[in-house]
Design an enzyme around this catalytic site. Structure first.
Site, short mmCIF file in Angstrom:
data_model
loop_
_atom_site.label_atom_id
_atom_site.label_comp_id
_atom_site.label_asym_id
_atom_site.label_seq_id
_atom_site.Cartn_x
_atom_site.Cartn_y
_atom_site.Cartn_z
N GLY A 12 -20.86 19.76 1.64
CA GLY A 12 -20.90 19.43 0.22
C GLY A 12 -20.73 20.62 -0.71
CB SER A 13 -19.37 24.04 -0.40
OG SER A 13 -18.06 23.85 0.06
NE ARG A 65 -10.12 2.04 7.63
CZ ARG A 65 -10.42 3.18 8.22
NH1 ARG A 65 -11.20 4.05 7.61
NH2 ARG A 65 -9.94 3.47 9.40
CG MET A 94 -15.37 14.41 7.50
SD MET A 94 -13.88 15.33 7.07
CE MET A 94 -13.13 15.44 8.69
CB ILE A 96 -8.83 6.63 6.32
CG1 ILE A 96 -8.31 7.93 6.94
CG2 ILE A 96 -7.73 5.88 5.58
CD1 ILE A 96 -7.33 7.74 8.06
CG ASN A 111 -9.16 13.99 -0.74
OD1 ASN A 111 -10.32 14.30 -0.46
ND2 ASN A 111 -8.16 14.16 0.10
CG HIS A 113 -5.31 18.13 2.21
ND1 HIS A 113 -5.89 17.52 3.31
CD2 HIS A 113 -4.25 18.83 2.69
CE1 HIS A 113 -5.19 17.84 4.39
NE2 HIS A 113 -4.20 18.63 4.04
CG ASP A 149 -4.52 14.20 3.10
OD1 ASP A 149 -5.52 13.95 2.41
OD2 ASP A 149 -4.60 14.58 4.28
CD GLU A 178 -11.09 23.32 -0.11
OE1 GLU A 178 -11.91 22.39 -0.18
OE2 GLU A 178 -10.67 23.75 0.98
#
Ligand code: GRF
Length: 204
Positions: A12-13, A65, A94, A96, A111, A113, A149, A178
């Site tokens: 969670g950084s 899902r 982590m 989809i 998001n 990446h 992505d 990031e």
């Protein structure tokens, strides 16, 4: 004010860098909830320390899902993170997410990446860049669409790959970038400065 929901699975950084910017009043958004699919995610404690509500929703408790994502959506809505008044940030989440979730929160899920998309999509993007022999990599904040992505790019930052870099050393330098660009992208969204035109975003 917009309500923010952040989905995490681990450290969670990135989440922390966004929450800290909000606390410093740099971003006009209400940090409504942090949701983790992993009960042991360190990010949960980091969020609580910053006074943000947390929820754990484990995927093993759901048959598929879609059922899982329905629970995520109802939880987000309970905290006011709605398709009308919400922003969802995936920050090291982590999983989809289902097309139904993407459709419901159209252009409201973003998001980060750890590569310069469209290069090196998917897992271990930093290692992929090293193994390919790239001289530069970096990170990308993008809208989430139904692919992995693949959504419209909001911001990118470049990181030089050094001789002898390992997945670990490169990841560390990319992570630093990031933490710089993810809060910036959230701020642009909160200030309604991002317009989507086809595959492109126009930042005003
Ligand atoms: C980051 O490298 C992010 O780009 C990727 O997962 C990692 C999450 O790190 N999607 P953290 O949990 O934010 O520390």
């Amino acid at each position: 004010m917009l309500n923010l929901g952040i989905l995490i699975s681990g450290g969670g950084s990135n989440m922390e860098s966004i929450l800290k910017s909000i606390k410093q009043k740099k971003i006009p958004i209400n940090p409504a909830v942090v949701i983790s699919n992993n009960p042991d995610a360190k990010g949960l404690i980091r969020a609580q320390k910053l006074g943000v509500k947390t929820e754990v929703i484990e995927n093993k408790d759901f048959k598929d899902r879609l059922e899982y994502d329905k629970k995520i959506i109802s939880t987000l809505e309970n905290y006011g993170v709605t398709p009308k008044n919400g922003l969802v940030c995936l920050a090291g989440f982590m999983r989809i997410i289902s097309p139904e979730f993407v459709k419901k929160y159209k252009n409201r899920i973003i998001n980060i990446h750890p590569a310069l998309l469209p290069s090196f999509q998917g897992l271990h993007a930093q290692k992929q860049a090293i193994d390919y022999g790239s001289k530069y990599s970096g990170c990308t904040v993008h809208f989430v669409d139904s692919g992995v992505d693949t959504g419209p790019i909001i911001l990118q930052a470049i990181v030089k790959i050094k001789k002898g870099d390992t997945e670990k050393t490169l990841s560390k330098r990319i992570l630093k970038e990031e933490h710089r660009i993810y809060p910036k992208a959230v701020k642009l969204f909160a200030e309604k400065k991002i317009k989507i035109s086809g595959r492109k975003t126009i930042i005003s």
